[in-house]
Scaffold this motif. Structure first.
Motif, PDB file in Angstrom:
ATOM      1  N   VAL A 109       0.865  -1.179   0.000  1.00  0.00           N
ATOM      2  CA  VAL A 109       0.000   0.000   0.000  1.00  0.00           C
ATOM      3  C   VAL A 109       0.905   1.233   0.000  1.00  0.00           C
ATOM      4  O   VAL A 109       1.852   1.300   0.792  1.00  0.00           O
ATOM      5  N   ARG A 110       0.611   2.177  -0.884  1.00  0.00           N
ATOM      6  CA  ARG A 110       1.408   3.397  -0.996  1.00  0.00           C
ATOM      7  C   ARG A 110       0.564   4.586  -0.540  1.00  0.00           C
ATOM      8  O   ARG A 110      -0.369   4.994  -1.226  1.00  0.00           O
ATOM      9  N   GLY A 111       0.862   5.112   0.631  1.00  0.00           N
ATOM     10  CA  GLY A 111       0.143   6.272   1.137  1.00  0.00           C
ATOM     11  C   GLY A 111       0.385   7.489   0.257  1.00  0.00           C
ATOM     12  O   GLY A 111       1.503   7.735  -0.188  1.00  0.00           O
ATOM     13  N   ARG A 112      -0.681   8.268   0.056  1.00  0.00           N
ATOM     14  CA  ARG A 112      -0.602   9.423  -0.840  1.00  0.00           C
ATOM     15  C   ARG A 112      -1.315  10.601  -0.183  1.00  0.00           C
ATOM     16  O   ARG A 112      -2.535  10.632  -0.088  1.00  0.00           O
ATOM     17  N   ALA A 113      -0.548  11.564   0.297  1.00  0.00           N
ATOM     18  CA  ALA A 113      -1.120  12.757   0.924  1.00  0.00           C
ATOM     19  C   ALA A 113      -1.362  13.831  -0.126  1.00  0.00           C
ATOM     20  O   ALA A 113      -0.607  13.937  -1.097  1.00  0.00           O
ATOM     21  N   PRO A 114      -2.410  14.644   0.030  1.00  0.00           N
ATOM     22  CA  PRO A 114      -2.659  15.730  -0.922  1.00  0.00           C
ATOM     23  C   PRO A 114      -1.501  16.717  -0.966  1.00  0.00           C
ATOM     24  O   PRO A 114      -0.713  16.825  -0.023  1.00  0.00           O
ATOM     25  N   ALA A 115      -1.406  17.448  -2.060  1.00  0.00           N
ATOM     26  CA  ALA A 115      -0.288  18.376  -2.262  1.00  0.00           C
ATOM     27  C   ALA A 115      -0.209  19.433  -1.165  1.00  0.00           C
ATOM     28  O   ALA A 115       0.873  19.918  -0.836  1.00  0.00           O
ATOM     29  N   GLY A 116      -1.335  19.810  -0.571  1.00  0.00           N
ATOM     30  CA  GLY A 116      -1.345  20.863   0.436  1.00  0.00           C
ATOM     31  C   GLY A 116      -0.794  20.442   1.781  1.00  0.00           C
ATOM     32  O   GLY A 116      -0.561  21.293   2.651  1.00  0.00           O
ATOM     33  N   VAL A 117      -0.596  19.150   1.997  1.00  0.00           N
ATOM     34  CA  VAL A 117      -0.077  18.676   3.283  1.00  0.00           C
ATOM     35  C   VAL A 117       1.436  18.769   3.265  1.00  0.00           C
ATOM     36  O   VAL A 117       2.112  18.087   2.478  1.00  0.00           O
ATOM     37  N   GLU A 144      -3.284   4.528  -1.323  1.00  0.00           N
ATOM     38  CA  GLU A 144      -4.217   4.850  -0.242  1.00  0.00           C
ATOM     39  C   GLU A 144      -4.263   6.358  -0.085  1.00  0.00           C
ATOM     40  O   GLU A 144      -3.228   7.004   0.091  1.00  0.00           O
ATOM     41  N   ASP A 145      -5.482   6.912  -0.154  1.00  0.00           N
ATOM     42  CA  ASP A 145      -5.707   8.348  -0.022  1.00  0.00           C
ATOM     43  C   ASP A 145      -6.487   8.608   1.268  1.00  0.00           C
ATOM     44  O   ASP A 145      -7.720   8.588   1.256  1.00  0.00           O
ATOM     45  N   PRO A 146      -5.810   8.830   2.386  1.00  0.00           N
ATOM     46  CA  PRO A 146      -6.513   9.028   3.654  1.00  0.00           C
ATOM     47  C   PRO A 146      -7.424  10.259   3.591  1.00  0.00           C
ATOM     48  O   PRO A 146      -7.082  11.267   2.966  1.00  0.00           O
ATOM     49  N   VAL A 147      -8.554  10.163   4.266  1.00  0.00           N
ATOM     50  CA  VAL A 147      -9.442  11.321   4.344  1.00  0.00           C
ATOM     51  C   VAL A 147      -8.728  12.417   5.137  1.00  0.00           C
ATOM     52  O   VAL A 147      -7.874  12.134   6.001  1.00  0.00           O
ATOM     53  N   PRO A 148      -9.024  13.691   4.875  1.00  0.00           N
ATOM     54  CA  PRO A 148      -8.297  14.789   5.535  1.00  0.00           C
ATOM     55  C   PRO A 148      -8.276  14.707   7.060  1.00  0.00           C
ATOM     56  O   PRO A 148      -7.273  15.078   7.683  1.00  0.00           O
ATOM     57  N   ALA A 149      -9.358  14.212   7.662  1.00  0.00           N
ATOM     58  CA  ALA A 149      -9.411  14.150   9.121  1.00  0.00           C
ATOM     59  C   ALA A 149      -8.352  13.222   9.709  1.00  0.00           C
ATOM     60  O   ALA A 149      -8.030  13.312  10.901  1.00  0.00           O
ATOM     61  N   ARG A 150      -7.813  12.323   8.902  1.00  0.00           N
ATOM     62  CA  ARG A 150      -6.810  11.380   9.392  1.00  0.00           C
ATOM     63  C   ARG A 150      -5.375  11.869   9.182  1.00  0.00           C
ATOM     64  O   ARG A 150      -4.443  11.228   9.661  1.00  0.00           O
ATOM     65  N   LEU A 151      -5.213  12.944   8.464  1.00  0.00           N
ATOM     66  CA  LEU A 151      -3.868  13.431   8.141  1.00  0.00           C
ATOM     67  C   LEU A 151      -3.352  14.363   9.223  1.00  0.00           C
ATOM     68  O   LEU A 151      -3.056  15.538   8.991  1.00  0.00           O
ATOM     69  N   SER A 152      -3.250  13.841  10.431  1.00  0.00           N
ATOM     70  CA  SER A 152      -2.761  14.624  11.566  1.00  0.00           C
ATOM     71  C   SER A 152      -2.141  13.684  12.579  1.00  0.00           C
ATOM     72  O   SER A 152      -2.487  12.497  12.641  1.00  0.00           O
ATOM     73  N   LEU A 153      -1.231  14.212  13.388  1.00  0.00           N
ATOM     74  CA  LEU A 153      -0.638  13.395  14.448  1.00  0.00           C
ATOM     75  C   LEU A 153      -1.685  12.983  15.473  1.00  0.00           C
ATOM     76  O   LEU A 153      -1.570  11.925  16.086  1.00  0.00           O
TER      77      LEU A 153
END
Length: 306
Positions: free
Chosen positions: A121-129, A209-218
């Motif tokens: 699985v390759r995690g993929r964060a949006p460009a703004g992160v 894998e494109d995590p939903v924005p709510a998950r892109l945080s510590l």
């Protein structure tokens, strides 16, 4: 019907569409022997219109299953009760499969006569992160051996292919005790391993894998790392009979890990080290090994609006 691709979903229509359309775009797979099963774990059938639209254009059957009772195990079991495949492939609703994904899973299964095949699985964060980007993409990724082959361990259910005949229960193999905290796949695969199942790794069968924005945080990932850490200790406690020696080992290891990496994470935070999040993650996993029982369990699943 030989192959069923299962996508569980709960109020993520955009992610569901991306995941499902990636199945419509598969190449090298036997479409005549394929079906797509979408299981909607929302109390109201919110994914039904999307499933109907996909069914109208798919070159194979699209089966819609509504499971109103919340819980990740409930959703997976409901899908398997309706799926007709002798092989079941799982894709999550935040994943996207390249065109050769399913063919690669099937090829590895045939080559190694495997009961379960896993892929990367390759995690993929949006460009703004930008903050902690490397850590976040690593956290949502799954890495494994560079070469295909049999393995002696197992991974999560997303991006996997299961042989139904190898399941302890062909229609409801996932334990409801993990409905809200996750790890239902760990329990299943652990049981299968004890029964002698063969696990294989297919590096060509990777997905995004494109995590939903709510998950892109510590705030989310460290809580999730803590829950992941609880896995081996909880598995020892749940064994029949309980593996007390194993439990003591994992709890002791976790205590050391939490202390060492917790102190190191504090120092890295003070100096603003770029790898601070990686170290904090390791401390959280260690703490989870030590604090694994009831009051410390964290619910990530099974919350559904009326």
């Amino acid at each position: 019907m030989r192959i069923s691709v299962v996508i569980p979903t709960q109020r993520r229509t955009a992610g569901l569409e991306t995941a499902a359309r990636s199945i419509l775009g598969q190449t090298g797979a036997p479409f005549a022997d394929l079906e797509l099963v979408i299981v909607d774990n929302d109390k109201t059938p919110s994914a039904q219109p999307m499933a109907a639209a996909l069914a109208a254009e798919a070159p194979f059957p699209v089966v819609y299953v509504h499971e109103p009772e919340p819980g990740v195990a409930n959703a997976r079991n409901a899908a398997l009760e309706q799926a007709r495949g002798e092989f079941i492939a799982f894709l999550d609703d935040d994943e996207e499969a390249p065109a050769g994904w399913l063919a690669a899973l099937l090829a590895a299964q045939a080559r190694f006569d495997a009961d379960v095949v896993f892929g990367p699985v390759r995690g993929r964060a949006p460009a703004g992160v930008t903050r902690h980007r490397d850590y976040l993409e690593t956290f949502f990724s799954r890495q494994g051996p560079p070469e295909a082959g049999l393995i002696d361990h197992y991974y999560g259910c997303g991006d996997s292919l299961l042989r139904r005949a190898a399941l302890p229960d062909p229609k409801r193999p996932f334990s409801a005790v993990r409905n809200h905290i996750g790890g239902e796949d760990d329990l299943l695969f652990g049981q299968m391993k004890a029964n002698g199942a063969r696990f294989a790794w297919a590096p060509e069968a990777w997905v995004w894998e494109d995590p939903v924005p709510a998950r892109l945080s510590l705030g989310y990932t460290i809580r999730r790392a803590f829950a992941y850490g609880q896995g081996p200790s909880a598995a020892c406690a749940a064994a029949d009979p309980p593996d007390r020696l194993g439990l003591a080992f994992w709890m002791g290891q976790g205590l050391v890990q939490a202390g060492v990496f917790g102190l190191l994470a504090g120092l890295k935070w003070l100096i603003r080290a770029p790898d601070f999040a990686f170290t904090l993650d390791r401390a959280a996993r260690g703490l989870g090994k030590t604090l694994w029982w009831g009051p410390f369990k964290i619910e990530f699943y099974g919350r559904s609006a009326a």
